[in-house]
Scaffold this motif. Structure first.
Motif, PDB file in Angstrom:
ATOM      1  N   ARG A 257      -6.849  -5.748 -13.630  1.00 16.25           N
ATOM      2  CA  ARG A 257      -8.122  -5.703 -14.355  1.00 16.25           C
ATOM      3  C   ARG A 257      -8.589  -4.266 -14.562  1.00 16.25           C
ATOM      4  N   GLY A 258      -8.868  -3.922 -15.826  1.00 14.26           N
ATOM      5  CA  GLY A 258      -9.400  -2.606 -16.140  1.00 14.26           C
ATOM      6  C   GLY A 258      -8.359  -1.535 -16.419  1.00 14.26           C
ATOM      7  N   ILE A 259      -7.077  -1.883 -16.342  1.00 12.40           N
ATOM      8  CA  ILE A 259      -6.022  -0.910 -16.632  1.00 12.40           C
ATOM      9  C   ILE A 259      -5.367  -1.254 -17.964  1.00 12.40           C
ATOM     10  N   GLY A 260      -5.594  -0.392 -18.955  1.00 12.65           N
ATOM     11  CA  GLY A 260      -4.995  -0.567 -20.270  1.00 12.65           C
ATOM     12  C   GLY A 260      -3.767   0.317 -20.419  1.00 12.65           C
ATOM     13  N   PRO A 261      -3.165   0.350 -21.609  1.00 10.15           N
ATOM     14  CA  PRO A 261      -1.935   1.106 -21.817  1.00 10.15           C
ATOM     15  C   PRO A 261      -2.030   2.592 -21.463  1.00 10.15           C
ATOM     16  N   GLU A 262      -3.098   3.268 -21.891  1.00 13.23           N
ATOM     17  CA  GLU A 262      -3.193   4.706 -21.620  1.00 13.23           C
ATOM     18  C   GLU A 262      -3.307   4.989 -20.127  1.00 13.23           C
ATOM     19  N   THR A 263      -4.123   4.222 -19.428  1.00 11.51           N
ATOM     20  CA  THR A 263      -4.278   4.416 -17.983  1.00 11.51           C
ATOM     21  C   THR A 263      -2.987   4.078 -17.254  1.00 11.51           C
ATOM     22  N   ALA A 264      -2.350   2.969 -17.623  1.00 12.95           N
ATOM     23  CA  ALA A 264      -1.089   2.577 -16.991  1.00 12.95           C
ATOM     24  C   ALA A 264      -0.030   3.656 -17.185  1.00 12.95           C
ATOM     25  N   ASP A 265       0.070   4.177 -18.403  1.00 13.11           N
ATOM     26  CA  ASP A 265       1.088   5.186 -18.686  1.00 13.11           C
ATOM     27  C   ASP A 265       0.778   6.515 -17.993  1.00 13.11           C
ATOM     28  N   SER A 266      -0.500   6.836 -17.842  1.00 10.68           N
ATOM     29  CA  SER A 266      -0.880   8.049 -17.100  1.00 10.68           C
ATOM     30  C   SER A 266      -0.487   7.911 -15.632  1.00 10.68           C
ATOM     31  N   ILE A 267      -0.682   6.738 -15.067  1.00 13.06           N
ATOM     32  CA  ILE A 267      -0.272   6.493 -13.680  1.00 13.06           C
ATOM     33  C   ILE A 267       1.240   6.630 -13.552  1.00 13.06           C
ATOM     34  N   LEU A 268       1.965   6.054 -14.505  1.00 10.92           N
ATOM     35  CA  LEU A 268       3.427   6.098 -14.466  1.00 10.92           C
ATOM     36  C   LEU A 268       3.965   7.512 -14.636  1.00 10.92           C
ATOM     37  N   LEU A 269       3.460   8.225 -15.633  1.00  9.24           N
ATOM     38  CA  LEU A 269       3.980   9.562 -15.933  1.00  9.24           C
ATOM     39  C   LEU A 269       3.517  10.603 -14.919  1.00  9.24           C
ATOM     40  N   TYR A 270       2.216  10.711 -14.748  1.00 12.09           N
ATOM     41  CA  TYR A 270       1.670  11.791 -13.934  1.00 12.09           C
ATOM     42  C   TYR A 270       1.646  11.476 -12.436  1.00 12.09           C
ATOM     43  N   GLY A 271       1.453  10.197 -12.110  1.00 14.98           N
ATOM     44  CA  GLY A 271       1.389   9.836 -10.700  1.00 14.98           C
ATOM     45  C   GLY A 271       2.744   9.545 -10.081  1.00 14.98           C
ATOM     46  N   LEU A 272       3.669   8.986 -10.891  1.00 15.76           N
ATOM     47  CA  LEU A 272       4.948   8.542 -10.347  1.00 15.76           C
ATOM     48  C   LEU A 272       6.153   9.234 -10.961  1.00 15.76           C
ATOM     49  N   GLY A 273       5.936  10.103 -11.945  1.00  8.67           N
ATOM     50  CA  GLY A 273       7.042  10.841 -12.540  1.00  8.67           C
ATOM     51  C   GLY A 273       7.971   9.996 -13.389  1.00  8.67           C
ATOM     52  N   LYS A 274       7.464   8.882 -13.930  1.00  6.88           N
ATOM     53  CA  LYS A 274       8.273   8.032 -14.805  1.00  6.88           C
ATOM     54  C   LYS A 274       8.240   8.599 -16.229  1.00  6.88           C
TER      55      LYS A 274
ATOM     56  N   GLY B  56       0.799  -1.219   0.000  1.00  4.91           N
ATOM     57  CA  GLY B  56       0.000   0.000   0.000  1.00  4.91           C
ATOM     58  C   GLY B  56       0.830   1.265   0.000  1.00  4.91           C
ATOM     59  N   ASN B  57       2.132   1.133  -0.220  1.00  7.22           N
ATOM     60  CA  ASN B  57       3.065   2.257  -0.134  1.00  7.22           C
ATOM     61  C   ASN B  57       3.459   2.741  -1.528  1.00  7.22           C
ATOM     62  N   LEU B  58       3.071   3.978  -1.864  1.00  5.00           N
ATOM     63  CA  LEU B  58       3.382   4.528  -3.187  1.00  5.00           C
ATOM     64  C   LEU B  58       4.872   4.771  -3.366  1.00  5.00           C
ATOM     65  N   GLY B  59       5.573   5.053  -2.270  1.00  4.91           N
ATOM     66  CA  GLY B  59       7.019   5.241  -2.350  1.00  4.91           C
ATOM     67  C   GLY B  59       7.722   3.975  -2.812  1.00  4.91           C
ATOM     68  N   ARG B  60       7.273   2.836  -2.302  1.00  6.21           N
ATOM     69  CA  ARG B  60       7.846   1.559  -2.741  1.00  6.21           C
ATOM     70  C   ARG B  60       7.483   1.281  -4.190  1.00  6.21           C
ATOM     71  N   MET B  61       6.280   1.647  -4.571  1.00  6.33           N
ATOM     72  CA  MET B  61       5.847   1.460  -5.955  1.00  6.33           C
ATOM     73  C   MET B  61       6.695   2.308  -6.897  1.00  6.33           C
ATOM     74  N   ARG B  62       7.007   3.531  -6.485  1.00  7.99           N
ATOM     75  CA  ARG B  62       7.786   4.451  -7.317  1.00  7.99           C
ATOM     76  C   ARG B  62       9.203   3.924  -7.561  1.00  7.99           C
ATOM     77  N   LYS B  63       9.735   3.154  -6.637  1.00  2.02           N
ATOM     78  CA  LYS B  63      11.099   2.643  -6.766  1.00  2.02           C
ATOM     79  C   LYS B  63      11.203   1.513  -7.786  1.00  2.02           C
ATOM     80  N   GLU B  64      10.067   0.945  -8.153  1.00  3.31           N
ATOM     81  CA  GLU B  64      10.066  -0.142  -9.150  1.00  3.31           C
ATOM     82  C   GLU B  64      10.511   0.384 -10.506  1.00  3.31           C
ATOM     83  N   GLU B  65      11.310  -0.385 -11.213  1.00  4.04           N
ATOM     84  CA  GLU B  65      11.760   0.014 -12.546  1.00  4.04           C
ATOM     85  C   GLU B  65      10.553   0.171 -13.472  1.00  4.04           C
ATOM     86  N   GLY B  66      10.575   1.233 -14.292  1.00  5.11           N
ATOM     87  CA  GLY B  66       9.409   1.622 -15.082  1.00  5.11           C
ATOM     88  C   GLY B  66       8.828   0.526 -15.955  1.00  5.11           C
TER      89      GLY B  66
END
Length: 225
Positions: free
Chosen positions: A132-149, A111-121
């Motif tokens: 379930r329910g997360i496609g490429p656009e949603t996944a990439d939005s989470i990575l870019l905007y939520g985690l700064g990847k 449940g820790n976003l900091g640990r999630m952010r440390k994962e390789e992109g």
């Protein structure tokens, strides 16, 4: 993969010219709206098949109930969560998707976003696409905007703009369009953030289904490189 009518050596200067032109005219877009990374991730899931105005109502409702945290969404019954996000449309489906995402967050990162952010992109993207329910656009939005990847987000506006300028075809896939940007631009989070946001703004204001090509700042862009 083939991009029509363009020498690949010219692709980088062309893409940068598009970015600089839009940035000069529209300025920074300050995306993605959200007070916390988790709020941004929730917004990325809720915005599927609806307007941002509807998403804002749902997020406001979650905030008012103190439910906009991984712990609270994890705790809430699916029916309670669905009621809180009703304004976002397809609320039962989206409640299930939010629950699946939060379960993923707890199972993989406690449940820790900091640990999630440390994962390789790349690894994190592969994991997200299995939720379930997360496609490429949603996944990439989470990575870019939520985690700064540094990953480029492709959406319907980007596809439409590139198609109208002869840079893609109707058959060009999400991954091919993404590689167009990733292969020819520096992998910088801020650049990808602003670039995508500027394309969305252009798509919403001028490059609509019925385009306003005569006043579009990109109308002759491919001939200026």
């Amino acid at each position: 993969m083939e991009f029509w009518n363009h020498d690949k050596k010219l692709m980088k200067p062309l893409l940068m010219k598009i970015y600089r032109t839009l940035y000069r005219i529209y300025g920074p877009r300050n995306w993605w709206p959200g007070e916390t990374p988790f709020e941004i991730m929730v917004g990325a899931i809720l915005t599927q098949n609806t307007s941002w105005k509807n998403v804002e109502k749902a997020i406001r409702e979650l905030k008012e109930k103190g439910a906009l945290t991984p712990d609270e969404i994890h705790r809430l019954k699916r029916s309670e969560l669905a009621r809180l996000i009703k304004s976002s449309g397809y609320y039962r489906i989206k409640a299930e998707r939010l629950k699946s995402f939060v379960k993923f967050l707890f199972v993989n990162y406690g449940g820790n976003l900091g640990r999630m952010r440390k994962e390789e992109g790349k690894v994190l993207r592969e994991k997200l696409l299995k939720v379930r329910g997360i496609g490429p656009e949603t996944a990439d939005s989470i990575l870019l905007y939520g985690l700064g990847k540094p990953i480029f987000v492709v959406d319907a506006y980007t596809k439409r703009i590139l198609l109208r300028h002869g840079l893609t075809s109707q058959k060009t896939s999400y991954e091919e369009i993404q590689r167009l940007f990733m292969d020819h631009l520096p992998h910088e989070e801020r650049l990808f953030n602003e670039y995508h946001a500027l394309m969305v703004h252009l798509g919403k204001t001028l490059c609509k289904k019925i385009p306003k090509c005569d006043i579009c700042p990109l109308r002759d862009i491919e001939h200026s490189v």
